[in-house]
Design an enzyme around this catalytic site. Structure first.
Site: not given
Ligand code: AMP
Length: 277
Positions: A30, A33, A145, A172, A181-182
């Protein structure tokens, strides 16, 4: 954009690039990322991302098997965001049988997410250390986040003398304040509406701080009050903590971390805001 599913393929492609910014992800991308990818692109010569749903950071009763996945869409988004190289390993590539080694960061993993998700940060630190060894980035980009994750990774990099810089980027949000969030796709329509309570609770506590309140207990209570007014929200924790040690504060100081974890039906959401330093 090159795509490598094995460590050997990745290393070959990586060899053709110089200074590299790296964005590790679990996919189902999203804007959060993509903001990291764009930041990496601005600051580094080339950008690599990884897409790997890491089984070792999920507890036995957590959502590993149903975690959302869409590789084709993710690759299209990364290409459009200017990513140069993507690592898409399978579980067997990252964890061949017989591995005996893990990375454990202590103390800062005892509280908050670490307290309710035993073993989670061991899984995170281990996979991120492996990814750093494979990718060999100059800079690695993480989202605010996941505030505790940022603290854990910074500690690991410092304590193990890893030769890279950790850069933390702002959260974000959707227009109504919900942190992207995913896992937001799990939310039923009524839960999605109720989910605004997380950022509203944080905003209420931050407003109290801005108005001069320095008693951490009162900030926690302000967050609880907002969440309690939302019948679908089940509070897991609310916290006002030291931003580096992640220990609970009695008196709020500049830079303190406001954070919370909430259950909405079967979905668990987290959010945080650092108070201005
Ligand atoms: P994930 O795929 O959930 O493991 O996240 C991968 C990276 O993206 C991690 O460093 C998260 O902290 C970051 N991330 C996830 N959601 C957000 C968001 N809403 N805003 C900024 N970074 C994010």
């Amino acid at each position: 954009m090159e795509i490598a599913a094995t460590i050997a393929e990745f290393r070959q492609a990586r060899g053709r690039l110089g200074r590299l910014g790296f964005v590790p992800t679990m996919g189902f991308l999203h804007e959060g990322h993509l903001s990291l990818v764009r930041r990496a692109r601005e600051e580094c010569g080339a950008v690599a991302a990884s897409i790997f749903v890491n089984p070792t950071q999920f507890g036995p009763s957590e959502d590993f098997s149903r975690y959302p996945r869409d590789m084709e869409r993710d690759l299209a988004l990364l290409r459009a965001a200017g990513c140069d190289l993507v690592f898409t390993p399978g579980v067997a590539e990252m964890y061949p049988p017989g591995s005996l080694t893990a990375v454990e960061v202590t103390t800062v993993t005892d509280t908050l997410e670490g307290a309710v998700r035993p073993g989670h940060f061991r899984g995170v630190a281990t996979v991120v250390a492996k990814l750093f060894n494979i990718v060999q980035p100059s800079c690695a980009y993480f989202g605010q986040k996941d505030a505790q994750q940022c603290v854990v990774i910074r500690r690991m990099v410092r304590d193990l003398d890893m030769p890279l810089e950790v850069i933390v980027c702002p959260t974000v949000r959707e227009v109504d304040g919900l942190a992207m969030s995913s896992r937001n796709v799990y939310l039923q329509p009524d839960e999605r509406q109720a989910a605004t309570a997380l950022s509203r609770a944080l905003d209420a506590a931050a407003a109290l701080y801005k108005a001069g309140e320095r008693d951490a207990g009162r900030l926690r209570q302000a967050m609880r009050d907002v969440l309690a007014a939302e019948p679908l929200a089940g509070i897991e924790y609310v916290s006002v903590a030291d931003p580096e040690l992640l220990s609970e504060l009695e008196t709020v100081s500049a830079g303190a971390l406001l954070s919370l974890a909430v259950r909405l039906g079967r979905t668990r959401l987290i959010d945080n805001i650092p108070l201005p330093g």
